[in-house]
Scaffold this motif. Structure first.
Motif, PDB file in Angstrom:
ATOM      1  N   ALA A  36     -11.797  -6.733  -4.665  1.00  0.00           N
ATOM      2  CA  ALA A  36     -11.455  -5.735  -2.514  1.00  0.00           C
ATOM      3  C   ALA A  36     -10.756  -5.011  -2.600  1.00  0.00           C
ATOM      4  CB  ALA A  36     -11.154  -6.504  -0.974  1.00  0.00           C
ATOM      5  N   ALA A  37      -9.331  -4.167  -3.755  1.00  0.00           N
ATOM      6  CA  ALA A  37      -8.304  -3.677  -3.723  1.00  0.00           C
ATOM      7  C   ALA A  37      -9.065  -2.294  -4.014  1.00  0.00           C
ATOM      8  CB  ALA A  37      -6.560  -3.753  -4.122  1.00  0.00           C
ATOM      9  N   GLU A  74      -5.657  -1.538   9.012  1.00  0.00           N
ATOM     10  CA  GLU A  74      -5.527  -2.482   7.355  1.00  0.00           C
ATOM     11  C   GLU A  74      -6.739  -3.131   7.828  1.00  0.00           C
ATOM     12  OE1 GLU A  74      -2.228  -3.446   5.021  1.00  0.00           O
ATOM     13  OE2 GLU A  74      -0.827  -1.792   6.179  1.00  0.00           O
ATOM     14  N   LEU A  75      -7.374  -3.422   6.707  1.00  0.00           N
ATOM     15  CA  LEU A  75      -7.995  -4.592   6.112  1.00  0.00           C
ATOM     16  C   LEU A  75      -7.088  -5.104   5.251  1.00  0.00           C
ATOM     17  CD1 LEU A  75     -10.885  -6.220   5.902  1.00  0.00           C
ATOM     18  CD2 LEU A  75     -11.910  -4.690   4.233  1.00  0.00           C
ATOM     19  N   TYR A  76      -6.976  -6.217   5.175  1.00  0.00           N
ATOM     20  CA  TYR A  76      -6.536  -7.113   4.216  1.00  0.00           C
ATOM     21  C   TYR A  76      -7.749  -6.790   3.062  1.00  0.00           C
ATOM     22  CZ  TYR A  76      -2.874 -10.294   2.320  1.00  0.00           C
ATOM     23  OH  TYR A  76      -2.211 -10.763   1.040  1.00  0.00           O
ATOM     24  N   PRO A  77      -6.341  -7.292   1.762  1.00  0.00           N
ATOM     25  CA  PRO A  77      -7.360  -6.796   0.912  1.00  0.00           C
ATOM     26  C   PRO A  77      -7.402  -7.770  -0.718  1.00  0.00           C
ATOM     27  CG  PRO A  77      -5.079  -5.333   0.525  1.00  0.00           C
ATOM     28  CD  PRO A  77      -5.275  -6.506   1.647  1.00  0.00           C
ATOM     29  N   ASP A  78      -7.245  -8.843   0.292  1.00  0.00           N
ATOM     30  CA  ASP A  78      -8.106  -9.741  -0.478  1.00  0.00           C
ATOM     31  C   ASP A  78      -8.503 -10.970   0.307  1.00  0.00           C
ATOM     32  OD1 ASP A  78      -8.318 -11.926  -2.543  1.00  0.00           O
ATOM     33  OD2 ASP A  78      -5.670 -11.728  -3.594  1.00  0.00           O
ATOM     34  N   PRO A  79      -9.613 -11.566   0.205  1.00  0.00           N
ATOM     35  CA  PRO A  79      -9.950 -12.504   0.483  1.00  0.00           C
ATOM     36  C   PRO A  79     -10.133 -13.704   0.808  1.00  0.00           C
ATOM     37  CG  PRO A  79     -12.050 -10.791  -0.658  1.00  0.00           C
ATOM     38  CD  PRO A  79     -10.505 -10.149  -1.072  1.00  0.00           C
ATOM     39  N   ARG A  80      -9.037 -13.894  -0.638  1.00  0.00           N
ATOM     40  CA  ARG A  80      -8.535 -15.568  -1.010  1.00  0.00           C
ATOM     41  C   ARG A  80      -7.255 -16.018  -0.596  1.00  0.00           C
ATOM     42  NH1 ARG A  80      -9.239 -13.452  -6.925  1.00  0.00           N
ATOM     43  NH2 ARG A  80      -7.472 -12.366  -6.266  1.00  0.00           N
ATOM     44  N   THR A 115      -1.484  -7.473  -5.666  1.00  0.00           N
ATOM     45  CA  THR A 115      -3.564  -8.703  -5.305  1.00  0.00           C
ATOM     46  C   THR A 115      -4.008  -8.285  -6.986  1.00  0.00           C
ATOM     47  OG1 THR A 115      -5.257  -8.691  -3.748  1.00  0.00           O
ATOM     48  CG2 THR A 115      -4.410  -6.431  -4.043  1.00  0.00           C
ATOM     49  N   LYS A 141       0.896  -1.270   0.075  1.00  0.00           N
ATOM     50  CA  LYS A 141       0.108   0.478   0.059  1.00  0.00           C
ATOM     51  C   LYS A 141       1.307   1.419  -0.077  1.00  0.00           C
ATOM     52  CE  LYS A 141      -3.467  -1.865   2.415  1.00  0.00           C
ATOM     53  NZ  LYS A 141      -4.613  -2.050   3.278  1.00  0.00           N
ATOM     54  N   SER A 159      -7.027  -8.502  -6.105  1.00  0.00           N
ATOM     55  CA  SER A 159      -8.470  -8.922  -5.961  1.00  0.00           C
ATOM     56  C   SER A 159      -9.656  -7.453  -5.998  1.00  0.00           C
ATOM     57  CB  SER A 159      -8.632  -9.252  -4.462  1.00  0.00           C
ATOM     58  OG  SER A 159     -10.172  -8.816  -3.634  1.00  0.00           O
ATOM     59  N   GLU A 219     -11.411  -1.028  -2.398  1.00  0.00           N
ATOM     60  CA  GLU A 219     -11.060   0.305  -0.991  1.00  0.00           C
ATOM     61  C   GLU A 219     -10.633   1.728  -1.861  1.00  0.00           C
ATOM     62  OE1 GLU A 219      -8.443  -2.603   2.569  1.00  0.00           O
ATOM     63  OE2 GLU A 219      -8.066  -0.316   2.812  1.00  0.00           O
ATOM     64  N   ILE A 222     -14.715  -6.531   6.780  1.00  0.00           N
ATOM     65  CA  ILE A 222     -15.020  -5.247   7.100  1.00  0.00           C
ATOM     66  C   ILE A 222     -16.082  -4.264   8.179  1.00  0.00           C
ATOM     67  CG2 ILE A 222     -16.322  -3.645   4.952  1.00  0.00           C
ATOM     68  CD1 ILE A 222     -16.395  -5.476   3.445  1.00  0.00           C
ATOM     69  N   ARG A 255     -11.743   2.205  12.070  1.00  0.00           N
ATOM     70  CA  ARG A 255     -11.579   2.955  11.865  1.00  0.00           C
ATOM     71  C   ARG A 255     -12.115   4.133  12.083  1.00  0.00           C
ATOM     72  NH1 ARG A 255     -10.256   0.662   6.041  1.00  0.00           N
ATOM     73  NH2 ARG A 255      -9.081   0.423   6.206  1.00  0.00           N
ATOM     74  N   GLN A 260     -21.187  -1.353   1.682  1.00  0.00           N
ATOM     75  CA  GLN A 260     -21.098  -2.107   2.973  1.00  0.00           C
ATOM     76  C   GLN A 260     -19.314  -0.914   4.122  1.00  0.00           C
ATOM     77  OE1 GLN A 260     -19.900  -6.755   3.998  1.00  0.00           O
ATOM     78  NE2 GLN A 260     -20.573  -6.333   1.940  1.00  0.00           N
ATOM     79  N   TYR A 261     -18.808  -0.104   3.158  1.00  0.00           N
ATOM     80  CA  TYR A 261     -18.234   0.942   3.897  1.00  0.00           C
ATOM     81  C   TYR A 261     -18.937   2.044   3.904  1.00  0.00           C
ATOM     82  CZ  TYR A 261     -13.770  -1.144   2.911  1.00  0.00           C
ATOM     83  OH  TYR A 261     -11.913  -2.321   2.810  1.00  0.00           O
ATOM     84  N   PHE A 291     -16.054 -12.328   4.320  1.00  0.00           N
ATOM     85  CA  PHE A 291     -15.223 -10.485   4.613  1.00  0.00           C
ATOM     86  C   PHE A 291     -16.073  -9.710   5.224  1.00  0.00           C
ATOM     87  CE2 PHE A 291     -14.124  -7.721   0.749  1.00  0.00           C
ATOM     88  CZ  PHE A 291     -12.908  -7.154   1.628  1.00  0.00           C
ATOM     89  N   ASP A 292     -17.682  -9.985   5.081  1.00  0.00           N
ATOM     90  CA  ASP A 292     -18.331  -8.509   5.737  1.00  0.00           C
ATOM     91  C   ASP A 292     -18.090  -8.400   6.847  1.00  0.00           C
ATOM     92  OD1 ASP A 292     -19.596  -9.174   3.196  1.00  0.00           O
ATOM     93  OD2 ASP A 292     -21.970  -9.649   3.869  1.00  0.00           O
ATOM     94  N   ASN A 329     -14.673  -1.342   9.902  1.00  0.00           N
ATOM     95  CA  ASN A 329     -15.391   0.156   9.818  1.00  0.00           C
ATOM     96  C   ASN A 329     -15.562   0.970  11.394  1.00  0.00           C
ATOM     97  OD1 ASN A 329     -15.981   0.567   7.605  1.00  0.00           O
ATOM     98  ND2 ASN A 329     -18.535  -0.379   7.419  1.00  0.00           N
TER      99      ASN A 329
END
Lengths: 339, 339
Positions: free
Chosen positions: A56-57, B279-285, A52, A21, A54, A60, B265, B272, A163-164, B261-262, B269
């Motif tokens: 999700a990035a 940090e939210l890990y940006p790849d759920p896989r 990544t 990041k 994903s 974000e 998140i 934050r 969701q954010y 993942f939800d 939230n």
């Protein structure tokens, strides 16, 4: 900055922990004709996630831009982020029987749509090699605001953004494609809702760029860049441009006379120790009246005075410059009053 | 920056409230041979007070530099500020019968003293027009560490600095003269006590410069400039160079699986919103194990995990990465723990 960043990442890939990041903010220079909202010298903010693929990035990164809108006080009624997926568009073009080699030239034409008349746009599409029927099909795609519903990628991004809590700021726009070659999937642009400025900033996903500039393997990335000049114009247009505090000083410690300078230094030491933003008037020979005028002109809210009477009593006169009220107080009370 | 600042002040003099206190910090470029502690690109800090010829301003400016030393953790045993008064020197030269026109050329010779041998220095003084007797008298002046005691100006400055509490950092040095033409009175330089770097920054009073560059009247000024590169070397030499925090993230919210993942998140939230750097890990896989490795490599102190068990119980596992301890907690407890 994206190609430069990709080169940096490609070179340092072995030492980095992915996903990376990254952000930067600084002065930039650009050799082009200056115009409103576009100067040769400006500030730019870049923010990216690399390593990544994903979505999700992407979600974000887009949410960061939306949270920035929110912090600036810009509402979803004033500004939006329009998103699209180039791959999704490409698949639709493919399904229409359009040669994949035509995709990038078509993207560059589509990117210009909002700058030209509908007739000119049709001509440009025809010139790019589309027949009448395909022009019509493409226009249908570009106007289908619900098109994203068939895209797992786009619904995935929009779901996370929701969701954010930033879904009010973000919308699918099939006409957003970005002109740059290196974007591979998600593309997005900031827009003012009234459309006075067109695109105010932009970004997207660039999954091949880092490898293209030298990395030994694919390092996917997504990010955006935002300049200060257009944002300033947008903020002014929306009446949200923040008032800049010219002077943050909380109190001016005046100097009654050279003989009493020591007392004023002592008071300013105490106030500064308490982290009260304090100015000590830097010339003990200046008449008190002029020092008060200085405070008034600078918008300093409080003035402290230690004259012979205050010194004798061990007190300080604190004057509130907005209403003119003044009180003789203990030093500790002055400190408390100014916190 | 001083001549540029003076030009700005001269142009804006009619609109300004004096005394003006001013500072700037930014990137600078210099076209000269790069060497240790001197690059072509660097950062510089400039700070000035204009519009008063009171030595209280000089004392404040010098005290700002001393308080900066203190904030950096540099002690009076490691760094000093050496001060002198050019006018005081000039008066002494005058008393010796030296032509006033010789003052500036002599100042430029004196400024080089610490770079040459005593013999060479004597030769340079002779070449500048001094006879043997005058060379000897001048050397006496330059070595008289108590010379300031006859100067109201210098004792005045040193007295105020003492009241600010920075006298340990500041000393009179009759050999400090600065090479620049525009200084008129106080001159000062930062030095490391061991003298490994010679002058590490400098400043002084320039009472005529603003008028010389266009102001309709005298606007006296005093200030200094300090670059980042030498200061970095000094800090490293003294073992005071601050460790830079590579990653300020307090907690990594991991993602157990795409289905959960939800939940992650939602937790990020909440964190934050409480201004916890999250940090939210940006790849759920990505496998949890790899996410934990990411946190370890990045030096992130805490990791939050919401797996099926946590979800069922409505709890969060919080893992302390430094000792490996982990506890299942309520969300509110996680927030409290991380504040």
């Amino acid at each position: 900055m994206t190609p430069s960043l990709s080169r940096m990442i490609a070179q340092a890939a072995g030492r980095l922990t992915f996903p990376v990041k990254w952000f930067t903010y600084g002065r930039r220079f650009r050799y082009e004709q200056p115009q409103k909202g576009r100067g040769r010298e400006f500030f730019q903010w870049d923010i990216d996630i690399l390593g990544t693929d994903s979505f999700a990035a992407d979600a974000e990164i887009i949410s960061i831009a939306a949270s920035f809108y929110k912090k600036l006080g810009l509402t979803p009624q004033e500004v939006k982020i329009k998103i699209n997926d180039r791959k999704f568009l490409q698949e639709k073009l493919s399904a229409m029987g359009i040669d994949p080699d035509l995709t990038l030239p078509l993207i560059k034409v589509i990117d210009k749509r909002s700058k030209v008349t509908p007739d000119n746009f049709n001509t440009m599409l025809t010139d790019a090699g589309l027949g009448t029927e395909k022009v019509s099909s493409l226009l249908n795609i570009l106007d289908d605001k619900d098109g994203y519903k068939n895209s797992e990628w786009l619904t995935g991004i929009l779901n996370i953004i929701k969701q954010y809590g930033f879904d009010d700021y973000v919308e699918f726009d099939p006409g957003i494609v970005r002109g740059l070659d290196y974007y591979t999937r998600t593309v997005f642009e900031g827009w003012d809702v009234k459309g006075e400025f067109r695109s105010i900033w932009g970004g997207g996903r660039y999954d091949n760029l880092t490898q293209d500039v030298g990395a030994s393997q694919t390092i996917p990335g997504v990010g955006f860049a935002m300049g200060d000049m257009v944002m300033e114009e947008v903020l002014k247009k929306c009446g949200k441009f923040p008032a800049l505090t010219v002077n943050k000083t909380r109190v001016l410690v005046t100097v009654f006379s050279p003989e009493l300078f020591d007392k004023s230094i002592e008071l300013s030491n105490i106030l500064r120790r308490e982290n009260t933003l304090t100015e000590l008037y830097p010339d003990p020979r200046t008449k008190l009246e002029r020092q008060l005028k200085y405070a008034a002109r600078k918008g300093i809210p409080y003035v402290a005075i230690i004259g012979p009477e205050e010194m004798e009593k061990g007190l300080v006169t604190l004057k509130n410059m907005s209403n003119g009220e003044q009180k003789m107080l203990q030093k500790e009370q002055v400190v408390k009053q100014l916190i």
